[in-house]
Design a protein around this motif. Structure first.
Motif, PDB file in Angstrom:
ATOM      1  N   MET A   1       0.478  -1.356   0.168  1.00 49.62           N
ATOM      2  CA  MET A   1      -0.036   0.124  -0.238  1.00 49.62           C
ATOM      3  C   MET A   1       0.613   1.301  -0.368  1.00 49.62           C
ATOM      4  N   LEU A   2       0.844   2.095  -0.719  1.00 50.70           N
ATOM      5  CA  LEU A   2       1.562   3.526  -0.997  1.00 50.70           C
ATOM      6  C   LEU A   2       0.862   4.311   0.268  1.00 50.70           C
ATOM      7  N   ASP A   3       1.586   5.051   1.139  1.00 52.55           N
ATOM      8  CA  ASP A   3       1.432   6.041   2.109  1.00 52.55           C
ATOM      9  C   ASP A   3       1.074   7.436   1.171  1.00 52.55           C
ATOM     10  N   ILE A   4      -0.279   8.084   0.776  1.00 43.91           N
ATOM     11  CA  ILE A   4      -0.068   8.877  -0.384  1.00 43.91           C
ATOM     12  C   ILE A   4       0.028  10.255   0.438  1.00 43.91           C
ATOM     13  N   GLN A   5      -0.198  10.260   2.085  1.00 43.97           N
ATOM     14  CA  GLN A   5       0.144  11.583   2.710  1.00 43.97           C
ATOM     15  C   GLN A   5       1.302  11.852   1.825  1.00 43.97           C
ATOM     16  N   LYS A   6       2.099  10.813   2.668  1.00 43.16           N
ATOM     17  CA  LYS A   6       3.766  11.108   2.586  1.00 43.16           C
ATOM     18  C   LYS A   6       4.048  11.443   1.193  1.00 43.16           C
ATOM     19  N   ILE A   7       3.348  10.370   0.009  1.00 42.92           N
ATOM     20  CA  ILE A   7       3.700  10.677  -1.343  1.00 42.92           C
ATOM     21  C   ILE A   7       3.353  12.163  -2.031  1.00 42.92           C
ATOM     22  N   ARG A   8       2.365  13.145  -1.027  1.00 48.51           N
ATOM     23  CA  ARG A   8       1.786  14.392  -1.505  1.00 48.51           C
ATOM     24  C   ARG A   8       2.277  15.283  -0.872  1.00 48.51           C
ATOM     25  N   ALA A   9       3.213  14.781  -0.131  1.00 50.44           N
ATOM     26  CA  ALA A   9       4.153  15.880   0.935  1.00 50.44           C
ATOM     27  C   ALA A   9       5.711  16.142  -0.741  1.00 50.44           C
ATOM     28  N   ASP A  10       5.977  15.082  -1.246  1.00 46.93           N
ATOM     29  CA  ASP A  10       6.669  15.448  -1.932  1.00 46.93           C
ATOM     30  C   ASP A  10       5.961  16.656  -3.095  1.00 46.93           C
ATOM     31  N   PHE A  11       5.225  16.533  -3.465  1.00 43.51           N
ATOM     32  CA  PHE A  11       4.334  17.179  -4.705  1.00 43.51           C
ATOM     33  C   PHE A  11       4.198  19.060  -3.573  1.00 43.51           C
ATOM     34  N   PRO A  12       4.618  19.976  -3.761  1.00 46.60           N
ATOM     35  CA  PRO A  12       4.887  21.213  -2.715  1.00 46.60           C
ATOM     36  C   PRO A  12       2.660  22.036  -3.457  1.00 46.60           C
ATOM     37  N   ILE A  13       3.363  21.620  -4.842  1.00 44.38           N
ATOM     38  CA  ILE A  13       2.016  22.794  -5.233  1.00 44.38           C
ATOM     39  C   ILE A  13       0.611  21.804  -4.808  1.00 44.38           C
ATOM     40  N   LEU A  14       0.702  20.811  -4.589  1.00 45.59           N
ATOM     41  CA  LEU A  14      -0.604  20.068  -4.516  1.00 45.59           C
ATOM     42  C   LEU A  14      -1.505  20.628  -2.775  1.00 45.59           C
ATOM     43  N   ALA A  15       0.120  21.514  -1.784  1.00 41.53           N
ATOM     44  CA  ALA A  15      -0.263  21.943  -0.769  1.00 41.53           C
ATOM     45  C   ALA A  15      -1.258  23.382  -1.051  1.00 41.53           C
ATOM     46  N   GLN A  16      -0.745  24.111  -2.441  1.00 39.37           N
ATOM     47  CA  GLN A  16      -2.066  25.664  -2.264  1.00 39.37           C
ATOM     48  C   GLN A  16      -2.709  25.160  -2.581  1.00 39.37           C
ATOM     49  N   LYS A  17      -3.523  26.745  -2.165  1.00 42.57           N
ATOM     50  CA  LYS A  17      -5.217  26.758  -2.683  1.00 42.57           C
ATOM     51  C   LYS A  17      -5.424  27.929  -4.119  1.00 42.57           C
ATOM     52  N   VAL A  18      -5.909  27.691  -4.760  1.00 41.04           N
ATOM     53  CA  VAL A  18      -6.432  28.226  -5.599  1.00 41.04           C
ATOM     54  C   VAL A  18      -8.005  28.256  -5.977  1.00 41.04           C
ATOM     55  N   ASN A  19      -8.057  29.935  -5.726  1.00 42.04           N
ATOM     56  CA  ASN A  19      -8.841  30.734  -5.802  1.00 42.04           C
ATOM     57  C   ASN A  19      -9.443  30.541  -4.646  1.00 42.04           C
ATOM     58  N   GLY A  20      -9.203  30.646  -3.309  1.00 42.41           N
ATOM     59  CA  GLY A  20      -9.175  30.271  -1.887  1.00 42.41           C
ATOM     60  C   GLY A  20      -9.939  29.040  -1.339  1.00 42.41           C
ATOM     61  N   LYS A  21      -9.388  27.953  -2.490  1.00 45.57           N
ATOM     62  CA  LYS A  21      -9.718  26.681  -1.837  1.00 45.57           C
ATOM     63  C   LYS A  21      -8.575  25.787  -2.454  1.00 45.57           C
ATOM     64  N   PRO A  22      -8.414  24.542  -1.609  1.00 44.79           N
ATOM     65  CA  PRO A  22      -7.071  23.696  -2.033  1.00 44.79           C
ATOM     66  C   PRO A  22      -7.194  22.767  -3.218  1.00 44.79           C
ATOM     67  N   LEU A  23      -6.283  23.075  -4.161  1.00 45.33           N
ATOM     68  CA  LEU A  23      -6.196  22.375  -5.420  1.00 45.33           C
ATOM     69  C   LEU A  23      -6.552  21.530  -5.088  1.00 45.33           C
ATOM     70  N   VAL A  24      -7.647  21.194  -6.219  1.00 46.99           N
ATOM     71  CA  VAL A  24      -7.913  19.613  -6.367  1.00 46.99           C
ATOM     72  C   VAL A  24      -7.068  19.670  -7.917  1.00 46.99           C
ATOM     73  N   TYR A  25      -5.873  18.210  -8.504  1.00 50.20           N
ATOM     74  CA  TYR A  25      -5.968  18.608  -9.688  1.00 50.20           C
ATOM     75  C   TYR A  25      -5.731  17.445 -10.256  1.00 50.20           C
ATOM     76  N   PHE A  26      -6.678  17.509 -11.357  1.00 49.27           N
ATOM     77  CA  PHE A  26      -7.542  16.401 -12.031  1.00 49.27           C
ATOM     78  C   PHE A  26      -6.789  16.408 -13.513  1.00 49.27           C
ATOM     79  N   ASP A  27      -5.712  16.654 -13.744  1.00 46.80           N
ATOM     80  CA  ASP A  27      -5.539  17.752 -15.603  1.00 46.80           C
ATOM     81  C   ASP A  27      -4.288  16.795 -15.881  1.00 46.80           C
ATOM     82  N   ASN A  28      -4.071  15.170 -14.253  1.00 45.57           N
ATOM     83  CA  ASN A  28      -2.934  14.910 -14.875  1.00 45.57           C
ATOM     84  C   ASN A  28      -2.624  14.586 -15.938  1.00 45.57           C
ATOM     85  N   GLY A  29      -3.683  14.206 -17.041  1.00 45.66           N
ATOM     86  CA  GLY A  29      -3.424  13.658 -18.517  1.00 45.66           C
ATOM     87  C   GLY A  29      -2.349  14.743 -19.424  1.00 45.66           C
TER      88      GLY A  29
END
Length: 404
Positions: A1-29
């Protein structure tokens, strides 16, 4: 099993907010995000070994050359190529396909045929159209069905001794369909055709084994596998790369130059004219190391869970239709909400911090097949979560209420 929270901590951009909301990035394609180790490697190159490669006797040039060629060997091992010189650095998948198509202009003649599939990205359609216009060859299309799968019986019927090239993607960027490329490669070779596999959407999810596949060419981009933009790979079997002429002329790709005649360098340099994107090539090796550290089987298993979870949740929304329901697919869902243009949905959920792709996804023939202007595409990566999917579904419901 992957430690997703640890993996997410590797990606600084995922911690930011967009338009005042936590970023949900679903444009990986479209492009993947970059882990800190990749960002650090970019900085390290420019701070410590920035120099041109293959040409200098000074220390920095030698260090940069060594790092660049080590990245080539990493990629060779990753895709299981027989030789490092079968790995050509390019600017991306588009460049790679154009290099091959340009080379085939010296091989094709009027009456020859090139096959592409109905599932292709424009980058795997337009270069072959241009090639056929130059040579008098004919472009033929392998059709698809309503599920977004290629009709293999039609593929078999299209193949003949006239077929000189088959170009097909490993995974559809628009629908997520995983094509049966092993079968398609075998069938192409039975009629003496070469085959190019567009792996741009596949390499984030799996490790291609080009020897086991027996493909003639396999191409992909660095920015979709956590690497920098502006770098890609053209793998070609040695015998094909020797046969094709270079795509560009200039420095590095020559053995000798006179005003009477130029002779070309050996592989891989024959196809690498000019100063390359050195930093990106080196750092692509770093990105591949990072992904292999997580493990592609782990990535595939986790992303399959995300796909199944998201599919079930989305289908609970009344009036939502998914396009692309192939039995074999990866973590991409293309869909529309009845009576609502996809662009409008994308615009509203962006205000809620959610990044998806809307439109035809550079795959207009697919949209024409379904008789729609485009879709909303959510493409998931190993750093996404089911909690993000829940936020996404609620945002879609809100957009639906606003727009109907």
């Amino acid at each position: 099993m992957l430690d997703i929270q640890k993996i997410r901590a590797d990606f600084p951009i995922l911690a930011q907010k967009v338009n005042g909301k936590p970023l949900v990035y679903f444009d990986n394609g479209a492009t993947s995000q970059k882990p800190q180790v990749v960002l650090d490697a970019i900085t390290k190159y420019y701070k410590e070994i920035n120099a041109n490669i293959h040409r200098g006797v000074h220390t920095l040039s030698q260090l940069a050359t060594d790092a660049y060629e080590e990245a080539r060997r990493k990629i060779q091992n990753h895709i299981h190529a027989q030789f490092a010189h079968e790995v050509i650095f390019t600017s991306g998948t588009t460049h790679s396909i154009n290099a091959v198509a340009n080379g085939f202009a010296s091989i094709l003649k009027a009456g020859d045929e090139v096959l592409v599939s109905a599932l292709e990205h424009h980058s795997n359609i337009v270069p072959w159209q241009m090639l056929c216009e130059r040579t008098g060859a004919t472009l033929k299309v392998i059709p698809m069905n309503e599920q977004g799968e290629l009709i293999l019986s039609e593929y078999d019927s299209l193949l003949s001794e006239k077929t000189k090239m088959v170009a097909v993607n490993h995974i559809s960027n628009a629908l997520g369909t995983i094509n049966p490329i092993e079968y398609m490669i075998e069938k192409a070779h039975q009629v003496g055709a070469a085959i190019l596999i567009d792996g741009a959407q596949a390499t984030p999810h799996l490790k291609p084994d080009v020897i086991a596949l027996d493909c003639d060419f396999y191409v992909f981009s660095g920015h979709k596998i956590c690497g920098p933009t502006g770098v890609g790979i053209l793998y070609g079997k040695e015998e094909w790369l020797q046969k094709l002429p270079p795509y560009q002329g200039g420095g590095e790709m020559i053995a000798t130059v006179s005003f009477e005649k130029t002779t070309y360098a050996d592989l891989p340099h024959k196809f690498e004219a000019g100063t390359p994107n050195i930093e990106a090539g080196i750092v692509l090796g770093t990105a591949i190391d990072y992904l292999n550290g997580i493990g592609f089987q782990n990535i595939a298993t986790y992303e399959q869970r995300l796909l199944e979870y998201a599919t079930a949740k989305l289908l609970e929304i009344e009036g939502l239709k998914i396009y692309g329901t192939a039995k074999e697919k990866t973590s991409v869902i293309s869909f529309n909400l009845e009576g609502i243009h996809p662009y409008d949905v994308g615009t509203i959920i962006d205000k809620l911090g959610i990044a998806v792709r809307t439109g035809h996804h550079c795959a207009q023939p697919i949209m024409d097949f379904y008789k729609i202007p485009g879709t909303i595409r959510a493409s998931f990566a190993f750093y996404n979560t089911t909690d993000e999917i829940d936020i996404f579904v609620e945002a879609l419901k809100k957009a639906q209420k606003m727009l109907l």
